[in-house]
Write a protein that holds these residues in place. Sequence first.
Motif, PDB file in Angstrom:
ATOM      1  N   HIS A   3      49.656  35.938  58.220  1.00 33.27           N
ATOM      2  CA  HIS A   3      50.411  34.713  57.945  1.00 33.27           C
ATOM      3  C   HIS A   3      51.831  34.772  58.492  1.00 33.27           C
ATOM      4  O   HIS A   3      52.474  33.741  58.682  1.00 33.27           O
ATOM      5  CB  HIS A   3      50.488  34.485  56.429  1.00 33.27           C
ATOM      6  CG  HIS A   3      49.199  34.026  55.803  1.00 33.27           C
ATOM      7  ND1 HIS A   3      48.346  33.146  56.427  1.00 33.27           N
ATOM      8  CD2 HIS A   3      48.634  34.317  54.611  1.00 33.27           C
ATOM      9  CE1 HIS A   3      47.304  32.915  55.633  1.00 33.27           C
ATOM     10  NE2 HIS A   3      47.449  33.621  54.528  1.00 33.27           N
ATOM     11  N   MET A 145      48.881  44.900  42.884  1.00 29.95           N
ATOM     12  CA  MET A 145      50.020  44.533  43.738  1.00 29.95           C
ATOM     13  C   MET A 145      49.697  44.801  45.213  1.00 29.95           C
ATOM     14  O   MET A 145      49.797  43.887  46.044  1.00 29.95           O
ATOM     15  CB  MET A 145      51.274  45.331  43.341  1.00 29.95           C
ATOM     16  CG  MET A 145      52.428  45.138  44.332  1.00 29.95           C
ATOM     17  SD  MET A 145      53.930  46.075  43.929  1.00 29.95           S
ATOM     18  CE  MET A 145      53.432  47.751  44.335  1.00 29.95           C
ATOM     19  N   ASN A 147      46.905  45.162  46.827  1.00 26.77           N
ATOM     20  CA  ASN A 147      45.832  44.294  47.336  1.00 26.77           C
ATOM     21  C   ASN A 147      46.361  42.888  47.621  1.00 26.77           C
ATOM     22  O   ASN A 147      46.012  42.266  48.624  1.00 26.77           O
ATOM     23  CB  ASN A 147      44.682  44.190  46.330  1.00 26.77           C
ATOM     24  CG  ASN A 147      43.977  45.503  46.023  1.00 26.77           C
ATOM     25  OD1 ASN A 147      43.272  45.615  45.035  1.00 26.77           O
ATOM     26  ND2 ASN A 147      44.159  46.532  46.855  1.00 26.77           N
ATOM     27  N   ARG A 148      47.214  42.372  46.728  1.00 29.19           N
ATOM     28  CA  ARG A 148      47.773  41.030  46.927  1.00 29.19           C
ATOM     29  C   ARG A 148      48.737  40.993  48.101  1.00 29.19           C
ATOM     30  O   ARG A 148      48.826  39.989  48.810  1.00 29.19           O
ATOM     31  CB  ARG A 148      48.463  40.554  45.647  1.00 29.19           C
ATOM     32  CG  ARG A 148      47.492  40.030  44.609  1.00 29.19           C
ATOM     33  CD  ARG A 148      48.176  39.787  43.269  1.00 29.19           C
ATOM     34  NE  ARG A 148      47.310  39.063  42.350  1.00 29.19           N
ATOM     35  CZ  ARG A 148      46.299  39.616  41.681  1.00 29.19           C
ATOM     36  NH1 ARG A 148      46.040  40.906  41.836  1.00 29.19           N
ATOM     37  NH2 ARG A 148      45.554  38.894  40.879  1.00 29.19           N
ATOM     38  N   ASP A 151      46.321  41.118  51.281  1.00 24.06           N
ATOM     39  CA  ASP A 151      45.524  39.902  51.509  1.00 24.06           C
ATOM     40  C   ASP A 151      46.370  38.633  51.441  1.00 24.06           C
ATOM     41  O   ASP A 151      46.060  37.646  52.126  1.00 24.06           O
ATOM     42  CB  ASP A 151      44.385  39.817  50.484  1.00 24.06           C
ATOM     43  CG  ASP A 151      43.231  40.735  50.868  1.00 24.06           C
ATOM     44  OD1 ASP A 151      43.104  41.063  52.063  1.00 24.06           O
ATOM     45  OD2 ASP A 151      42.459  41.113  49.974  1.00 24.06           O
ATOM     46  N   GLY A 152      47.412  38.627  50.624  1.00 26.04           N
ATOM     47  CA  GLY A 152      48.271  37.445  50.520  1.00 26.04           C
ATOM     48  C   GLY A 152      48.990  37.146  51.827  1.00 26.04           C
ATOM     49  O   GLY A 152      49.395  36.013  52.076  1.00 26.04           O
TER      50      GLY A 152
ATOM     51  N   THR B 106      49.081  33.637  44.983  1.00 26.17           N
ATOM     52  CA  THR B 106      49.059  35.104  44.992  1.00 26.17           C
ATOM     53  C   THR B 106      48.683  35.638  43.609  1.00 26.17           C
ATOM     54  O   THR B 106      47.969  36.635  43.482  1.00 26.17           O
ATOM     55  CB  THR B 106      50.426  35.670  45.413  1.00 26.17           C
ATOM     56  OG1 THR B 106      50.776  35.137  46.703  1.00 26.17           O
ATOM     57  CG2 THR B 106      50.410  37.196  45.487  1.00 26.17           C
ATOM     58  N   GLN B 107      49.184  34.967  42.570  1.00 20.85           N
ATOM     59  CA  GLN B 107      48.834  35.386  41.199  1.00 20.85           C
ATOM     60  C   GLN B 107      47.319  35.372  41.004  1.00 20.85           C
ATOM     61  O   GLN B 107      46.749  36.280  40.402  1.00 20.85           O
ATOM     62  CB  GLN B 107      49.531  34.479  40.182  1.00 20.85           C
ATOM     63  CG  GLN B 107      49.305  34.857  38.706  1.00 20.85           C
ATOM     64  CD  GLN B 107      48.108  34.147  38.091  1.00 20.85           C
ATOM     65  OE1 GLN B 107      47.723  33.055  38.508  1.00 20.85           O
ATOM     66  NE2 GLN B 107      47.495  34.789  37.100  1.00 20.85           N
ATOM     67  N   LYS B 108      46.654  34.354  41.548  1.00 23.04           N
ATOM     68  CA  LYS B 108      45.187  34.276  41.410  1.00 23.04           C
ATOM     69  C   LYS B 108      44.531  35.425  42.149  1.00 23.04           C
ATOM     70  O   LYS B 108      43.707  36.138  41.605  1.00 23.04           O
ATOM     71  CB  LYS B 108      44.680  32.947  41.977  1.00 23.04           C
ATOM     72  CG  LYS B 108      44.986  31.752  41.088  1.00 23.04           C
ATOM     73  CD  LYS B 108      44.164  30.535  41.540  1.00 23.04           C
ATOM     74  CE  LYS B 108      44.690  29.271  40.879  1.00 23.04           C
ATOM     75  NZ  LYS B 108      45.094  28.251  41.857  1.00 23.04           N
ATOM     76  N   SER B 109      44.862  35.566  43.422  1.00 18.27           N
ATOM     77  CA  SER B 109      44.378  36.682  44.240  1.00 18.27           C
ATOM     78  C   SER B 109      45.010  36.547  45.611  1.00 18.27           C
ATOM     79  O   SER B 109      45.406  35.445  46.014  1.00 18.27           O
ATOM     80  CB  SER B 109      42.856  36.651  44.388  1.00 18.27           C
ATOM     81  OG  SER B 109      42.471  35.732  45.391  1.00 18.27           O
ATOM     82  N   GLY B 110      45.096  37.659  46.346  1.00 22.53           N
ATOM     83  CA  GLY B 110      45.687  37.613  47.684  1.00 22.53           C
ATOM     84  C   GLY B 110      44.952  36.649  48.599  1.00 22.53           C
ATOM     85  O   GLY B 110      45.556  35.909  49.373  1.00 22.53           O
ATOM     86  N   LYS B 111      43.624  36.655  48.484  1.00 18.07           N
ATOM     87  CA  LYS B 111      42.811  35.827  49.378  1.00 18.07           C
ATOM     88  C   LYS B 111      42.987  34.333  49.125  1.00 18.07           C
ATOM     89  O   LYS B 111      42.554  33.509  49.932  1.00 18.07           O
ATOM     90  CB  LYS B 111      41.334  36.194  49.219  1.00 18.07           C
ATOM     91  CG  LYS B 111      40.968  37.539  49.812  1.00 18.07           C
ATOM     92  CD  LYS B 111      39.464  37.651  49.933  1.00 18.07           C
ATOM     93  CE  LYS B 111      39.003  39.065  50.239  1.00 18.07           C
ATOM     94  NZ  LYS B 111      39.794  39.782  51.235  1.00 18.07           N
ATOM     95  N   VAL B 113      45.732  32.745  49.116  1.00 19.02           N
ATOM     96  CA  VAL B 113      46.839  32.209  49.917  1.00 19.02           C
ATOM     97  C   VAL B 113      46.271  31.696  51.239  1.00 19.02           C
ATOM     98  O   VAL B 113      45.808  32.471  52.072  1.00 19.02           O
ATOM     99  CB  VAL B 113      47.931  33.275  50.174  1.00 19.02           C
ATOM    100  CG1 VAL B 113      49.071  32.675  50.984  1.00 19.02           C
ATOM    101  CG2 VAL B 113      48.441  33.858  48.856  1.00 19.02           C
ATOM    102  N   THR B 114      46.313  30.373  51.425  1.00 19.59           N
ATOM    103  CA  THR B 114      45.683  29.753  52.591  1.00 19.59           C
ATOM    104  C   THR B 114      46.687  29.552  53.732  1.00 19.59           C
ATOM    105  O   THR B 114      47.893  29.472  53.494  1.00 19.59           O
ATOM    106  CB  THR B 114      45.133  28.364  52.224  1.00 19.59           C
ATOM    107  OG1 THR B 114      46.234  27.582  51.717  1.00 19.59           O
ATOM    108  CG2 THR B 114      44.047  28.455  51.168  1.00 19.59           C
ATOM    109  N   VAL B 135      55.495  36.565  48.431  1.00 22.26           N
ATOM    110  CA  VAL B 135      54.203  37.215  48.163  1.00 22.26           C
ATOM    111  C   VAL B 135      54.418  38.546  47.457  1.00 22.26           C
ATOM    112  O   VAL B 135      53.719  38.869  46.477  1.00 22.26           O
ATOM    113  CB  VAL B 135      53.404  37.416  49.488  1.00 22.26           C
ATOM    114  CG1 VAL B 135      52.189  38.322  49.264  1.00 22.26           C
ATOM    115  CG2 VAL B 135      52.971  36.074  50.059  1.00 22.26           C
ATOM    116  N   ALA B 139      53.239  39.628  43.788  1.00 23.16           N
ATOM    117  CA  ALA B 139      52.347  40.794  43.650  1.00 23.16           C
ATOM    118  C   ALA B 139      52.960  41.823  42.699  1.00 23.16           C
ATOM    119  O   ALA B 139      52.266  42.390  41.847  1.00 23.16           O
ATOM    120  CB  ALA B 139      52.088  41.423  45.031  1.00 23.16           C
TER     121      ALA B 139
END
Lengths: 187, 190
Positions: A3, A145, A147-148, A151-152, B106-111, B113-114, B135, B139
């Motif tokens: 991103h 943390m 992982n987010r 992937d975030g 991000t709180q929900k999950s990293g993936k 985030v679109t 982010v 996290a």
Amino acid sequence: MPHIQVPENAPGILGPMKFSPQTAEPMNALANALLQTDEGLSRGERELIATYVSSQNECVFCQTIHGAVASAYLGDEDWSFVNAVKEDYEQTPLTNKMKALLAIAGSVQKGGKNVTSEQVEAARHEGATDKDIHDTVLIAAAFCMFNRYVDGLATVAPSDPNIYRYRAARITQKGYSAEGEYTPQAT
Amino acid sequence: MPHIPLPEHLPGITGLLEYRLDTALPIRDLTQILLRGESTLTQGERELIATIVSSRNCTNFCEAAHTKAADMLLGETETARLVKLNFETAPVSDKMKALLNIAALTQKSGKSVTPEAIERAHHAGATDLEIHDTVLIAALFCLYNKYVDGLATVAPTDPAYYETLGERIVGRGYMRPPGGHQPPKSTNEV
């Protein structure tokens, strides 16, 4: 594609860590303090907790690199044992203590409040100390943390297992850092 | 009651940060850099990100502490309250709405985030570094929230506690005071 614009040839967490070296330093220090010690839980057991939480978070990069590190410590050359732990740890020959700790780690991954007194009691019954329980919760929380972060920011996870094997060998020798390469240098 | 023995005078995260000092130090360092270091986001804006994540994880201790810090830094209590209720209609900039959206995903999950969420932030003027920091703050607070709740630490119910804690983290930041936090000398003194 990530991103944000991170340096090239820096897969997974290495990309954002090279983008922001200032925050990378304490993150690696935390990983080393939590994972690079055999006090109470062994290095291999700590990496299994990290791998399991990362797989529950479906973070491909983290579960593969930490799985590779766990396999290196545990002599699991074809990764079959670590894969079985991710699949269903109850069916593996892990100790009852580790199974009880993985149950706690799994609850932390869902939400801190999911950890029950019964789970903690069960772990104590199997010989887990307060510090083992503390470290399990903090490793699980820390990987929620990491992982987010990975992937975030939509970092790239290499598909070649040898890349992870190579990096895992370096981690077992030198610990965690934002330095070094993921692929062998041409000689 | 916490799942492991922790000092009674140190509720919430404060007891955990004294339990293992070698893991507490990098957690404190990371927090100090992200929430108090040099940034194009104000300290108040960064505390709002910590607040919304803690609120959505339902971690009372962290939510109360960081709401108080945001209130003190912003000089009013409405913004944090409304951000927690619905950040899309809260009195913050379009850029902050886009960043709070990324934090909430991000709180929900990293993936979660679109590319669209990132595009929205870029379009509203957010830099790559601001997105990165958002982010990572989100996290990091998932770490804190899961650590605090996973070990069943105690969240004081007296608002005065968070008044004192808010003053501490706004005035002194997130590093450990020399010698740690001493227990109160008598029960009348906190």
